[in-house]
Design a protein around this motif. Structure first.
Motif, short mmCIF file in Angstrom:
data_model
loop_
_atom_site.label_atom_id
_atom_site.label_comp_id
_atom_site.label_asym_id
_atom_site.label_seq_id
_atom_site.Cartn_x
_atom_site.Cartn_y
_atom_site.Cartn_z
N GLY A 141 -13.32 -15.83 15.96
CA GLY A 141 -12.43 -15.49 14.75
C GLY A 141 -12.82 -16.65 13.91
O GLY A 141 -12.81 -16.26 12.65
N ALA A 142 -12.91 -17.64 14.16
CA ALA A 142 -13.23 -18.90 13.21
C ALA A 142 -14.63 -18.87 12.57
O ALA A 142 -14.72 -18.79 11.37
N PHE A 143 -15.42 -18.22 13.43
CA PHE A 143 -16.84 -18.06 12.79
C PHE A 143 -16.51 -16.86 11.57
O PHE A 143 -17.20 -17.03 10.65
N ILE A 144 -15.71 -15.84 12.07
CA ILE A 144 -15.57 -14.54 10.91
C ILE A 144 -15.01 -15.25 9.57
O ILE A 144 -15.46 -14.88 8.61
N LEU A 145 -14.05 -16.30 9.90
CA LEU A 145 -13.32 -16.81 8.77
C LEU A 145 -14.29 -17.42 7.95
O LEU A 145 -14.40 -17.47 6.81
N LEU A 146 -15.22 -18.08 8.56
CA LEU A 146 -16.13 -19.15 7.81
C LEU A 146 -17.20 -18.30 7.12
O LEU A 146 -17.89 -18.68 6.20
N PHE A 147 -17.36 -17.11 7.75
CA PHE A 147 -18.87 -16.22 7.35
C PHE A 147 -18.37 -15.60 5.94
O PHE A 147 -18.86 -15.75 5.17
N PHE A 148 -16.82 -15.51 6.05
CA PHE A 148 -16.41 -14.61 4.66
C PHE A 148 -16.03 -15.88 3.60
O PHE A 148 -16.23 -15.54 2.45
N LEU A 149 -16.15 -17.22 3.99
CA LEU A 149 -15.99 -18.11 2.93
C LEU A 149 -17.36 -18.59 2.48
O LEU A 149 -17.57 -18.93 1.24
N TYR A 150 -18.13 -18.49 3.37
CA TYR A 150 -19.83 -18.93 3.06
C TYR A 150 -20.96 -18.15 3.18
O TYR A 150 -22.12 -18.24 2.61
N ARG A 151 -20.53 -16.54 3.79
CA ARG A 151 -21.80 -15.82 3.98
C ARG A 151 -22.86 -16.26 4.51
O ARG A 151 -23.96 -16.29 3.74
N THR A 152 -22.88 -16.84 5.80
CA THR A 152 -24.10 -17.29 6.20
C THR A 152 -24.64 -16.76 7.58
O THR A 152 -23.95 -17.21 8.61
N PRO A 153 -25.31 -15.91 7.76
CA PRO A 153 -25.61 -15.16 9.22
C PRO A 153 -26.32 -16.38 10.03
O PRO A 153 -26.09 -16.14 11.19
N SER A 154 -26.94 -17.37 9.64
CA SER A 154 -27.42 -18.43 10.55
C SER A 154 -26.41 -19.08 11.60
O SER A 154 -26.47 -19.11 12.62
N LEU A 155 -25.27 -19.06 10.76
CA LEU A 155 -23.91 -19.48 11.48
C LEU A 155 -23.56 -18.71 12.66
O LEU A 155 -23.48 -18.95 14.06
N GLY A 156 -23.58 -17.19 12.38
CA GLY A 156 -23.28 -16.22 13.43
C GLY A 156 -24.37 -16.15 14.53
O GLY A 156 -24.18 -16.21 15.75
N LEU A 157 -25.73 -16.44 14.18
CA LEU A 157 -26.76 -16.62 15.06
C LEU A 157 -26.71 -17.69 16.38
O LEU A 157 -26.88 -17.56 17.45
N PHE A 158 -25.99 -18.82 15.69
CA PHE A 158 -25.90 -19.62 16.81
C PHE A 158 -24.26 -19.84 17.18
O PHE A 158 -24.16 -20.13 18.45
N ALA A 159 -23.32 -19.38 16.51
CA ALA A 159 -21.76 -19.63 17.19
C ALA A 159 -21.81 -18.34 18.09
O ALA A 159 -21.22 -18.62 19.31
N LEU A 160 -22.14 -17.09 17.91
CA LEU A 160 -21.97 -16.06 18.90
C LEU A 160 -22.78 -16.41 20.54
O LEU A 160 -22.11 -16.06 21.26
N PRO A 161 -23.97 -17.08 20.33
CA PRO A 161 -24.22 -17.26 21.71
C PRO A 161 -23.41 -18.35 22.33
O PRO A 161 -23.25 -18.09 23.75
N ILE A 162 -22.95 -19.05 21.51
CA ILE A 162 -22.02 -20.26 22.10
C ILE A 162 -20.67 -19.44 22.78
O ILE A 162 -20.37 -19.96 23.78
N ALA A 163 -20.27 -18.70 21.93
CA ALA A 163 -19.08 -18.02 22.47
C ALA A 163 -19.31 -17.10 23.71
O ALA A 163 -18.40 -17.14 24.47
N ILE A 164 -20.44 -16.70 23.52
CA ILE A 164 -21.00 -15.71 24.93
C ILE A 164 -21.03 -16.59 26.35
O ILE A 164 -20.67 -16.19 27.19
N ILE A 165 -21.46 -17.80 25.98
CA ILE A 165 -21.68 -18.81 27.09
C ILE A 165 -20.45 -19.23 27.48
O ILE A 165 -20.18 -19.23 28.55
N ILE A 166 -19.37 -19.35 26.63
CA ILE A 166 -18.10 -19.74 27.12
C ILE A 166 -17.32 -18.56 27.86
O ILE A 166 -16.63 -18.94 28.74
#
Lengths: 394, 550
Positions: A90-115
């Motif tokens: 959720g926090a990633f989605i919020l910041l994605f729409f603030l800054y539009r950065t796919p890189s963030l998703g590329l690293f945030a999602l795997p961490i969420a998956i591990i969690i």
């Protein structure tokens, strides 16, 4: 289909969605030539859509589980950690729409998956609430805290990207060592998931009696081959492995056993990866971080602390104190979990002061963000499992 | 105190780095720098100016952020050490016995435990050094805030719209360029900035657009909240502000509430409920199978009484205030007090029922019940028989010097000496009766036999009154307001002005969140055709911006 099983199916769907979305973000970053082109990349757009679908099903898991159990699904390790993974997305989605950065998703999602994977290793059945947790404050306090922690964690993700981009992995250095150590820790968590799943699938069980800290007899069940025995243990299942060593009463030998198995599996995994790629694991991820704008990552790292810090204060300290006063008669009792929430808060307060007044930006700030995430995870995992206290619900 | 006069004619306080009015650099260092340090507007801070007397030195020590952060880190580390082993108050031994405490830490944690105890870490948060650290933190918060907020306020208030070119050129965001029509560009910029909710001031071919200055006060507001909170914590030491008592109350008992004069509590019932499989097997069945019993509720049903005004102590002079069921998370609240369900003990003996029988025939003379709190001396039975209770040992613990002894007044193991009088043996026979045990001095014809016992539960309650709670809550609230004010808004300023040769200069500053500021500047730039600018800390973006324009 009952609500409870619908709930676990939704969680599975979101887990898969995050996996797929990661691939799309990877495509977005890889295919982009520069910062401006990757912002409006088609792969990135598909990635965020899939992420949102995953988040909605994840929310569906949360709501249906709430309906099934009648209380906010925040009452044990599985529920809390899964919710943390959800809020992280959720926090990633919020910041994605603030800054539009796919890189963030590329690293945030795997961490969420591990969690989420980590969370699923704990008992997942719905547990009724013990008296201390029967309060509306359960939902209010824990949800606010998790949201705060998740936003703060995004800061660490941005920090990690910044560090991957800026640390030279070709020459040995202190920073290279520590960056690799961070990645190694993530591999260890993976080791826990792999080893735990393996023994769960084989249905391994070993039962013991032992003498607890207060010198009373107690029973325990191991799901791993018991490397270490509890204080004064006697085996109830003689066909299972005999522990190598007996531990004193203060050491939970079962936790130690799971830990050693996870670390061993993690090390094997890590060595395999090193053998396959023949370079530090961090440098495999490096190309994916290179496209990110450094200033932007630095600002996301800072901004997410700015957004997350007030939320965390409200949830983990103020609401916590109000509830503690209601349930335990005192607003503050120096329970380990409370102290570690205070430590987290003090840490981010120091972070903000260093950044504002001492000009700690760039690498320093990124390192601090990563350390902050480690403190949050320590409070979530180690304080629950190792340091016993009032909050040990798992 | 000498003043520094700026070329623009303004008198600045001693120690000023950038002229309060026009922004000209006042010190050699500032003149040399490429981008000036705008953190406190280059204002004269006491700590940066006076460095001689002891007071200056103390002030400077506490106003330093480096020291402040060091104190934070020190509190953080000591707090963390305190969680290594359980703190004293969580240790299940006699709290007032150092020997027992030491033995506990030694038994469980060995040598390290002994050191932990010896260094006083077992009671970390009550130790003098921890309190001193918190005191230093409070001092640092106050001094560091005062040192900054006053000059910052003054210089933001005095700032002029038209700045000197040397100020503009030393901003992180700066651009200059020729303009076809500088005046119309300025008008258009003003229009656009106003539309973007900026506060726009104009002066002689110069624009100052400002937004959200109030967010600059956020840190000082949240520091005020913290100080109020710490003050509230300090007040707890003063008697009367804070009551913290515990009481054990048995079912059926009426007791004065400790710490709450004139109030009495009667316990009517204590109960524990467990989750049953019947009520929720579908959802909770699996968990109940794995863990076993799970407690649903701890509850004490009580009646609260208040002493009648001018009444004497005693139950007849009490007024019922209310009946209430205290459960965890729902304390009994009255007159600023809270009574919490904290603990319990089940099944303490309350009374024992006995009967007198003739050994030979088994004939009973009837039963009698001994109230273990308040045993009567004589129990009259049927057919003229009676039993005199001539000795009672609530917590019997063997015989010393020919006398039975009781370990405590709590009836854990009651024992009695009876004298049994019947028409046949009017002088009476003596018998010692304890649980599972009867002793007679000589062979008796009669005996007292145990029939049954009644038990009751005991509730452990905590009584709290905390007048400081509202102060703490107020502190928390102010902190939240301040931290939100400072974090969720940014103070942005954009300067646009005509240079001496008709060129346009553009500069901007924000305390954080530069990307959003640049987005806004870009919008104004496009609309009003302002010169290109450069962010001197972000080379990557500037390059891309140029690439984009090519």
């Amino acid at each position: 289909m009952s609500l409870a099983s619908l709930s676990s199916n939704l969680l599975l769907v979101s887990f898969i969605a995050y996996l797929v979305a990661t691939l799309f973000f990877g495509g977005a970053v890889k295919g982009a030539k520069s910062e401006s082109s990757y912002k409006n990349n088609r792969w990135g757009k598909i990635g965020i859509v899939i992420t949102i679908i995953g988040f909605i099903t994840h929310l569906g898991y949360f709501i249906t589980r709430w309906m099934a159990s009648g209380h906010a699904p925040m009452s044990n390790m599985f529920e809390f950690t899964t919710a943390f993974g959800m809020m992280l997305v959720g926090a990633f989605i919020l910041l994605f729409f603030l800054y539009r950065t796919p890189s963030l998703g590329l690293f945030a999602l795997p961490i969420a998956i591990i969690i989420i994977g980590y969370a699923s290793m704990f008992p997942t059945e719905i547990t009724p609430l013990i008296p201390a947790l029967q309060s509306h404050w359960l939902a209010v306090h824990v949800i606010t805290t998790v949201v705060g922690e998740a936003i703060l964690a995004i800061s660490a993700v941005a920090g990690l990207i910044y560090l991957l981009k800026h640390i030279d992995m070709s020459k040995p250095s202190k920073q290279r060592f520590w960056l690799e150590a961070v990645i190694f820790t993530l591999v260890l968590v993976l080791g826990f998931v792999v080893s735990s799943t393996t023994f769960k699938l084989t249905g391994y069980e070993a039962h013991f009696t032992y003498i607890d800290k207060n010198q009373a007899p107690a029973k325990i069940e191991y799901n791993y081959p018991p490397l270490f025995g509890m204080n004064g243990y006697e085996a109830l299942t003689p066909e299972a492995m005999t522990p190598w060593a007996e531990m004193p009463a203060v050491v939970n030998a079962k936790t130690l056993t799971s830990f050693v198995w996870s670390v061993a599996t993690g090390i094997v995994l890590y060595l395999l990866l090193r053998l396959i790629f023949r370079k530090p694991i961090a440098s495999i991820f490096q190309p994916f971080a290179k496209k990110a704008n450094s200033q932007l990552m630095d600002e996301i790292g800072y901004r997410s602390v700015l957004i997350g810090f007030p939320v965390f204060t409200l949830g983990a300290l103020i609401f916590a104190m109000i509830w503690a006063h209601e349930a335990w008669s005192r607003f503050w009792g120096w329970d380990p979990k409370e102290v570690w929430a205070l430590i987290t808060w003090l840490f981010y307060a120091a972070f903000l002061h260093l950044r504002l007044s001492k000009g700690w930006e760039g690498k320093k700030s990124a390192w601090l963000a990563v350390i902050g995430f480690i403190i949050i995870m320590f409070n979530l995992i180690a304080v629950n499992l190792i340091i016993a206290g009032l909050h040990s619900y798992a | 105190m000498s003043k520094i006069k700026c070329q623009c004619g303004h008198d600045n306080p001693f120690g000023t780095v950038l002229c309060e009015k026009c922004g000209r650099p006042m010190t050699e260092e500032a003149k040399k720098s490429e981008v000036v340090d705008m953190r406190y507007e280059g204002s004269a801070r006491r700590s940066q100016t006076y460095k001689r007397s002891i007071i200056d030195k103390v002030w400077n020590f506490f106003s330093s952020v480096k020291i402040g952060v060091s104190i934070i880190v020190a509190v953080l580390v000591t707090s963390a050490i305190g969680t290594l082993f359980p703190q004293k108050f969580y240790v299940p031994v006699n709290q007032d016995s150092p020997a027992e405490l030491l033995a506990y830490y030694e038994r469980l944690y060995g040598f390290i435990g002994t050191i932990y105890y010896k260094l006083g870490f077992y009671d970390m948060y009550n130790s003098w050094w921890f309190k001193i650290l918190i005191g230093m933190l409070g001092t640092s918060i106050i001094i560091a805030s005062l040192d900054r907020v006053i000059p910052l306020y003054k210089s933001l208030k005095k700032q002029r719209t038209k700045r000197h070119a040397s100020f503009m050129k030393r901003q992180r965001i700066y651009g200059e360029g020729r303009s076809e029509n500088a005046d119309s560009a300025l008008t258009k910029a003003e229009e656009k900035l106003k539309e973007m909710k900026y506060n726009v001031k104009t002066e002689d071919g110069a624009i100052l657009a400002e937004k959200n200055r109030f967010s600059r006060w956020g840190p000082y507001v949240n520091h005020t909240g913290l100080i109020i909170f710490l003050f509230g914590v300090l007040l707890r030491g003063i008697p009367g502000f804070y009551v913290d008592e515990t009481m054990w109350i048995r079912e059926g008992e009426l007791r004065a509430i400790p710490g709450a004069p004139d109030f009495y509590l009667e316990s009517n019932d204590f109960k524990i409920e467990y989750y049953s499989k019947e009520e929720a097997s579908e959802v909770f069945g699996e968990a109940l199978d794995r863990v076993g019993q799970i407690v649903k509720k701890y509850q004490t049903d009580v009646t609260l009484y208040k002493k009648k005004e001018e009444g004497l102590v005693g139950s007849s002079d009490l007024d019922v205030v209310k009946d209430y069921s205290i459960i965890v998370n729902k304390p009994l609240k009255f007159d600023g007090y809270n009574v919490f369900q904290m603990d319990y003990r089940l099944a303490e003996l309350k009374s024992m029922t006995m009967q007198l029988i003739e050994k030979k025939t088994g004939k009973s003379f009837g039963q009698f019940t001994i109230d273990l709190d308040d045993p009567e001396g004589v129990y009259k039975l049927n057919d003229g028989a009676q039993v005199d209770l001539i000795g009672y040992y609530a917590d019997y613990n063997g015989v010393e010097n020919g006398e039975p002894v009781s370990k405590s007044p709590i009836p854990n193991n009651p024992a009695f000496i009876f004298e049994m009088k019947t028409p046949e043996k009017p002088k009476g026979e003596k018998s010692f009766v304890a649980i599972q045990q009867t002793l007679e001095t000589e062979e008796n014809a009669y005996a007292v036999k145990f029939v049954g016992a009644d038990t009751r539960d005991i509730s452990g309650l905590t009584i709290r009154k905390d007048k400081t709670l509202y102060i703490l809550l107020l502190g928390g609230l102010i902190f939240m307001i301040g931290v939100i004010q400072g974090s969720y808004w940014n103070h942005r300023r954009i300067w646009v002005q005509k240079g001496e040769n008709g060129e346009l200069m553009l500069a901007a500053h924000t305390n954080k969140n530069w990307f959003s500021l640049k987005k806004e500047i870009n919008a104004v730039k496009e609309y009003a055709d302002l010169p290109n600018y450069e962010d001197r800390q972000d080379n990557e973006s500037s390059i891309e911006q140029e690439e984009g324009e090519k």
